[in-house]
Structures are given as structure tokens and as C-alpha cells.
Design an enzyme around this catalytic site. Structure first.
Site, mmCIF file in Angstrom:
data_model
loop_
_atom_site.group_PDB
_atom_site.id
_atom_site.type_symbol
_atom_site.label_atom_id
_atom_site.label_comp_id
_atom_site.label_asym_id
_atom_site.label_seq_id
_atom_site.Cartn_x
_atom_site.Cartn_y
_atom_site.Cartn_z
ATOM 1 N N GLY A 1 -0.867 0.399 0.687
ATOM 2 C CA GLY A 1 -2.117 -0.285 1.025
ATOM 3 C C GLY A 1 -1.900 -1.711 1.471
ATOM 4 O O GLY A 1 -2.602 -2.212 2.359
ATOM 5 N N ASP A 2 -0.917 -2.386 0.894
ATOM 6 C CA ASP A 2 -0.570 -3.740 1.300
ATOM 7 C C ASP A 2 -0.192 -3.763 2.776
ATOM 8 O O ASP A 2 -0.663 -4.601 3.555
ATOM 9 C CB ASP A 2 0.580 -4.252 0.428
ATOM 10 C CG ASP A 2 1.080 -5.619 0.842
ATOM 11 O OD1 ASP A 2 0.264 -6.545 0.987
ATOM 12 O OD2 ASP A 2 2.304 -5.766 1.008
ATOM 13 N N SER A 3 0.646 -2.824 3.183
ATOM 14 C CA SER A 3 1.080 -2.752 4.584
ATOM 15 C C SER A 3 -0.060 -2.371 5.517
ATOM 16 O O SER A 3 -0.216 -2.955 6.589
ATOM 17 C CB SER A 3 2.212 -1.735 4.733
ATOM 18 O OG SER A 3 3.329 -2.149 4.011
#
Length: 149
Positions: free
Chosen positions: A29-31
């Protein structure tokens, strides 16, 4: 492996999204979140690298993600709230030195939710939430609230 024309998922996980560890969902999700922010910024008129980086950090910091998750709260379904809560409560290691622990946990919650929506192939829902993030709703348009779903 899926065909890229069907979406942006090249390799899918071996487990269903709801069975993945929340830290793993936050990892992807960060990416995904950063990619969506960068795509938005490149769609804007100013492409100076300093401008792009400066504005990207306004979205991807723990403090900014904490504030954004709070902004999203009225629009999240119960399922989405539950996924975010799993992410917030996950043991994800030591927060960065420049981030408040509470903000870091909320940022992990947001990233977990984004990762979940990504692997659940809910790209339209991601677009809706990111429109709220970028304040891109057309005039008079309200995002769909949980009780209206």
C-alpha cells in the site's frame, strides 16, 4: 500472472487480500499510494523536479497520511474501517525518528487499506478515495458516505 490490459496487477499474492498480514498490505500500500500521488502530480502543469518532490512529501509523510485517513473516515465502509484498524494495530516495527508514533500507526493503517483495495482490485474505490485526497471532486459532488453504500 495477469495480462496488463486487465489492470495493473502483474503478480497477485498467493492468499486472498483479507488473509494477508496487515503489515504486508501496508508494505504494498505504501508503494501504491506513492505511485498514485506521483501520477497525480505529473498530471498537473508544473513538472519541475523540486516542485514534484516537495508536493509529494506533503502526501506521503506519516503526519499527512494520518490527516488523510481522518479525512477519509466518514466515507469508509465498515469493511474498510476494519482493514484500517487491523493496519493501525499491527506490529510494524519502530517508527522513523522524525515521525510521531500515533501518526506512524495511522499512516500504516492508511497504507494497509490502500494495499487491501489494490489487491482486492477495487481500483474505482481507490480513485474515489484519492479524489478526496486531491480535493478533485467536481463542484457540488459529494463522495459516497458509508451509510449510503
Amino acid at each position: 500472472m495477469e495480462n496488463m490490459e486487465e489492470g495493473w496487477w502483474i503478480h497477485t499474492p498467493t492468499k486472498a487480500p483479507h488473509l494477508l498480514n496487515p503489515v504486508v498490505l501496508a508494505y504494498i500500500g505504501d508503494s501504491v499510494f506513492e505511485l498514485l500521488v506521483r501520477q497525480y502530480l505529473v498530471s498537473q502543469p508544473n513538472h519541475k523536479l523540486h516542485h514534484l518532490h516537495k508536493h509529494a512529501t506533503q502526501f506521503v509523510s506519516a503526519k499527512a497520511q494520518c490527516a488523510l485517513l481522518e479525512k477519509w473516515q466518514p466515507f469508509l465502509t465498515e469493511e474498510e474501517k476494519d482493514i484500517a484498524k487491523r493496519g493501525r494495530n499491527a506490529k510494524s516495527g519502530t517508527p522513523p525518528k522524525n515521525a510521531d508514533t500515533a501518526d506512524y500507526r495511522q499512516a500504516t493503517a492508511l497504507e494497509c487499506l490502500v494495499g487491501y483495495l489494490y489487491y482486492a482490485k477495487r481500483s474505482e474505490r481507490l480513485r474515489e478515495l484519492m479524489a478526496i485526497a486531491f480535493n478533485e471532486l467536481t463542484e457540488g459532488e459529494e463522495p459516497i458516505k458509508e451509510e449510503d453504500r
